[in-house]
Design a protein around this motif. Structure first.
Motif, short mmCIF file in Angstrom:
data_model
loop_
_atom_site.label_atom_id
_atom_site.label_comp_id
_atom_site.label_asym_id
_atom_site.label_seq_id
_atom_site.Cartn_x
_atom_site.Cartn_y
_atom_site.Cartn_z
N ASP B 214 0.85 -1.21 0.00
CA ASP B 214 0.00 0.00 0.00
C ASP B 214 0.88 1.25 0.00
OD1 ASP B 214 0.85 -0.52 2.63
OD2 ASP B 214 -0.92 0.43 3.51
N ASP B 226 -6.30 -1.53 -2.16
CA ASP B 226 -5.17 -0.89 -2.83
C ASP B 226 -4.71 -1.73 -4.01
OD1 ASP B 226 -5.22 -0.31 0.14
OD2 ASP B 226 -3.80 1.23 -0.51
N TYR B 445 -8.40 7.71 -2.48
CA TYR B 445 -9.08 6.45 -2.82
C TYR B 445 -10.48 6.74 -3.35
CZ TYR B 445 -10.95 1.69 -2.08
OH TYR B 445 -11.52 0.45 -2.25
N GLU B 484 -1.06 9.20 0.43
CA GLU B 484 -2.14 8.45 1.06
C GLU B 484 -3.32 9.34 1.40
OE1 GLU B 484 -1.00 7.26 4.97
OE2 GLU B 484 -2.56 5.74 5.16
N HIS B 506 1.69 6.35 -2.01
CA HIS B 506 0.64 5.41 -1.61
C HIS B 506 -0.11 4.90 -2.82
CE1 HIS B 506 -0.72 3.76 2.17
NE2 HIS B 506 -1.94 3.70 1.67
N TRP B 508 -2.93 3.66 -3.64
CA TRP B 508 -4.27 3.98 -4.10
C TRP B 508 -4.35 5.35 -4.76
CZ3 TRP B 508 -7.04 3.60 1.31
CH2 TRP B 508 -6.77 4.74 2.07
#
Lengths: 519, 519
Positions: B214, B226, B445, B484, B506, B508
């Motif tokens: 991740d 992820d 995300y 993130e 990160h 995602w």
């Protein structure tokens, strides 16, 4: 082009011989024996009382959380590696774990805060500690360096608040050139002296690594003055004459262009000079080589290194003036003798010079160098006469006429230099010891020379009493090994302004074993 | 005796297949490009401005003294090892050297004090730092772990006051499953989007290690949500389908007794479960497997793991009640969707469930499982009807009738679930985006799912605008890899109460590359 006193070929040969004598280290596993707690207590050594709070197992069976801290006691002084194995608790692990490990020879190093750090002389990097971060458990962690310690504090600096971990193993792997036990003391030696002897042998062993180190915590280094005393104790106990030979060869192989040997040298990462010369240490090369020959029964090394021993004596005693002093500004005018900063060093140094001249004369005889034997004997007698004329206030008092000072150092070294008769020597020692105005010894190195002088002067019971009082006082304060520095009235004394930096397993304190066995 | 949904033989086979796909990591050496200084500056990202103060060489040519500290910039985000070589200065060395190395992805991690540490959720051990003590120089030091960083601070914590040392080498050895470069973007893509694509690929690559992590700083772990996004970006760029297959096999091989896959797992020291299940992540196993089959062109893995994908869908969507909600107290009732703590998650989760049912139906078709294809299609249509009846306030507004809430998450996932026509979907998205009372996305995300929904709904220019605004804003703030967490109005936002703990590379966040190339 510089011409060096000893040829490159000679010096390389000495270093090669030294490399060939690098000892294979032996190992012994040691376990912690207790979990302990440190309590401030003015009656305890350096103000910290150690109390056993549980079995060592208690530290191994518990679950540790973030911020936890446990102090382990290995029961005695260990030199070596530290191994741990950590496992995750029942809930596993979801983040790295950060641990700090503090190691200390005495409670003060663990119990007293290390920060703010104070010393203008030595760096904080001498304080033994490691911070380790581990990504995954289980993990076996061998801390990266060699340490000297009895106490180990483990602190969890970072651990997921949802998780616990377990210390599955904690052990030390002790390292030394030998773990052999020396032969026993005579039956009639008193219990305290036996304990002192055992502690002295542990001190010697824990310093006996790839070279004779001064202290395995600090400086971890080969000093000539320390080597001489270690070699004496070694000769009557562990008998690793090969390592003594290796150390003498290292000093010889690293001598300067003019042939002077340095006061200390480094054997790692490759042998190299430190840049320090001390006149007293350089002179002591000769008696160290002589003692090695007589205790090992082998004279080959004496023959090999005789030119080096002779060079020190010629270079330094040849420069003494009519009063037996090195002229002001002499390049090798720095001498150690003792820590005491108020001590006038010229007198004790002159006594030491006579002592070394006599040793050199004996060495000359051993290797068949008649010319130098005669020269050194003559010079020793001449300087003895100078001492008696210039450095004695009366037949029972050595006194520095320039500094106007009496001192234990002066009397002890004059006695060791045999400048007066035994009877006179004994009287001088007794008078100095009763003289409250005399400069007193500030550490074990000079205490050894005082005890030695008392034996030489035929006062063995005084010598034994001194050993019991001085080294016994360290035992009474919990010493597992003898210390670099010990002033009974000032337990926090430190030449480095910080007693956490003192070495508590220090070679020059290991001589009771020799004094008790050889004299 | 427990009967497990999948046999031990199946699960072992999946883990063995996963082990067989463990990638050999590639390496690339990286050099620091500058010595920098950090200055407090309210106008700079997170309050710290980075200024180049010299060439990196300046840090390498200088002599370092006790207490010195230098900040190096590697110019971009690196995942890998750090190597140093230290030499003693002209005067040699007479004591150990203690160094501390702080590593950071962003200036805040280096420039702001790490102590006192604050977070009730995560431990300080996530902050990357090492303290190293070296007994002798020269010494080559490979720091013991893998790090994720752009900035490196080196501090001398302990060095003899009489000595200086020199940093003869400082370099990083970057690690990743591949350093291959993907094919270029179409010519007509705008410069900012090209920059975003390059940053996204760097983000993906730096997370592409033994598994798709991740974040290489934190959690360094395989999360299913992820993975799905990484696999999409990977499919159109780095194309390491073997690692995607490995990750899916790990999730399958570590599924619980009832067949549910966990939200995240650990692959080290041996593959093991984390104990976390999230209903949304479990459902996403199906579309991840489908996308893998369609992007790699290989359906063997889909056939192998189809029972696992089907099991998630059956277990979770089968439990939805008449309103399309998981009953209170359902063991797998926890869903992520987004960081926003005020977000009502049931609605977005229902949209996600429909999305996953459709993907599962397509997978069923691919592997020839007609019964399940029919069942999943029917259930998707049924739930879509429930949505239109219960979860829409009007034909252009999705609204949670229980929480009385509109949200970007709800609309985006309903659009992805294709519960309304394209035209309606577009209208719903536009209305939600204009609705200031709607709950907003709290991180990349959900931003991805919004952008994806905009493409699906036929609003590509809105999608591109979003990518430029959101991911472009990270670039404007100096991102070398995407983060993130990013709330443009609150740069210090952290779900962990400490933005130093946030991951700044990160997985995602890497989806712009997929959105730009595939949609």
């Amino acid at each position: 082009m510089t011409t060096s006193y000893f040829s490159t070929a000679d010096r390389s040969r000495w270093l090669e011989m030294a490399a060939g004598l690098d000892p294979v280290l032996a190992h012994q596993v040691a376990q912690p024996c207790a979990v302990v707690a440190f309590h401030p207590d003015l009656a305890a050594f350096q103000g910290w009382r150690v109390e056993r709070s549980d079995d060592a197992r208690a530290g191994l069976e518990r679950l540790w959380r973030d911020g936890d801290q446990v102090d382990f006691d290995f029961g005695t002084h260990v030199v070596g590696r530290l191994r741990m194995r950590w496992e995750s608790g029942p809930a596993g692990l979801d983040a790295p774990v950060r641990l700090r490990v503090l190691l200390g020879e005495v409670p003060l190093e663990i119990a007293a805060p290390r920060e703010p750090f104070h010393s203008n002389m030595l760096p904080r990097s001498w304080l033994q500690e490691e911070t380790i971060t581990v990504d995954e458990l289980p993990a076996s962690i061998d801390l990266p360096r060699r340490y000297a310690f009895r106490f180990v504090r483990i602190e969890i600096l970072g651990l997921s608040p949802r998780h616990e971990i377990r210390l599955a193993k904690l052990e030390a792997v002790a390292e030394a050139a030998t773990f052999n036990e020396p032969g026993p003391l005579p039956d009639d030696v008193a219990p305290l002296l036996r304990q002192i002897d055992a502690t002295a042998i542990r001190t010697l062993r824990n310093c006996l690594q790839s070279v004779f180190e001064d202290g395995p915590k600090r400086d971890r280094r080969l000093w000539l003055g320390d080597l001489r005393l270690q070699a004496l104790a070694n000769g009557v106990t562990l008998r690793r004459f090969d390592v003594v030979a290796r150390c003498l060869l290292l000093f010889a192989g690293l001598c300067r262009e003019d042939g002077i040997v340095e006061a200390c040298i480094y054997h790692r990462p490759r042998p190299h000079r430190s840049g320090n010369v001390m006149a007293d240490y350089a002179l002591l090369f000769a008696p160290t080589l002589l003692d090695h020959a007589s205790m090992s029964g082998e004279s080959a090394l004496a023959a090999e290194l005789w030119p080096v021993a002779a060079r020190q004596v010629e270079l330094i005693t040849g420069a003494l003036d009519g009063s037996g002093r090195l002229p002001a500004g002499h390049p090798y005018g720095w001498t150690f003798i003792d820590w005491n900063p108020a001590l006038a060093r010229e007198g004790p140094f002159l006594g030491l010079a006579v002592y070394c001249l006599r040793a050199a004369a004996r060495l000359a005889r051993l290797v068949g160098d008649d010319d130098r034997r005669t020269a050194f004997t003559t010079r020793a007698e001449h300087l003895s006469a100078v001492v008696r004329e210039v450095w004695m206030h009366d037949p029972e008092t050595f006194r520095d006429p320039f500094a106007g000072q009496t001192s234990v150092a002066l009397t002890a070294w004059m006695v060791l230099g045999e400048v007066v008769t035994d009877v006179q020597a004994r009287a001088c020692l007794h008078r100095t010891l009763a003289d409250t105005s005399a400069q007193q010894p500030a550490g074990p190195y000079l205490m050894h020379h005082l005890a030695h002088a008392l034996f030489i002067a035929g006062a063995p019971s005084d010598a034994l009493g001194l050993i019991e009082r001085y080294w016994g006082a360290m035992i009474a304060r919990g010493a597992d090994t003898f210390w670099e520095i010990f002033l009974p009235g000032n337990e926090l004394a430190s030449p480095y302004e910080n007693a956490q930096l003192n070495s508590y397993c220090h070679a020059w304190s290991c001589t009771p074993s020799w004094l008790l066995r050889a004299l």
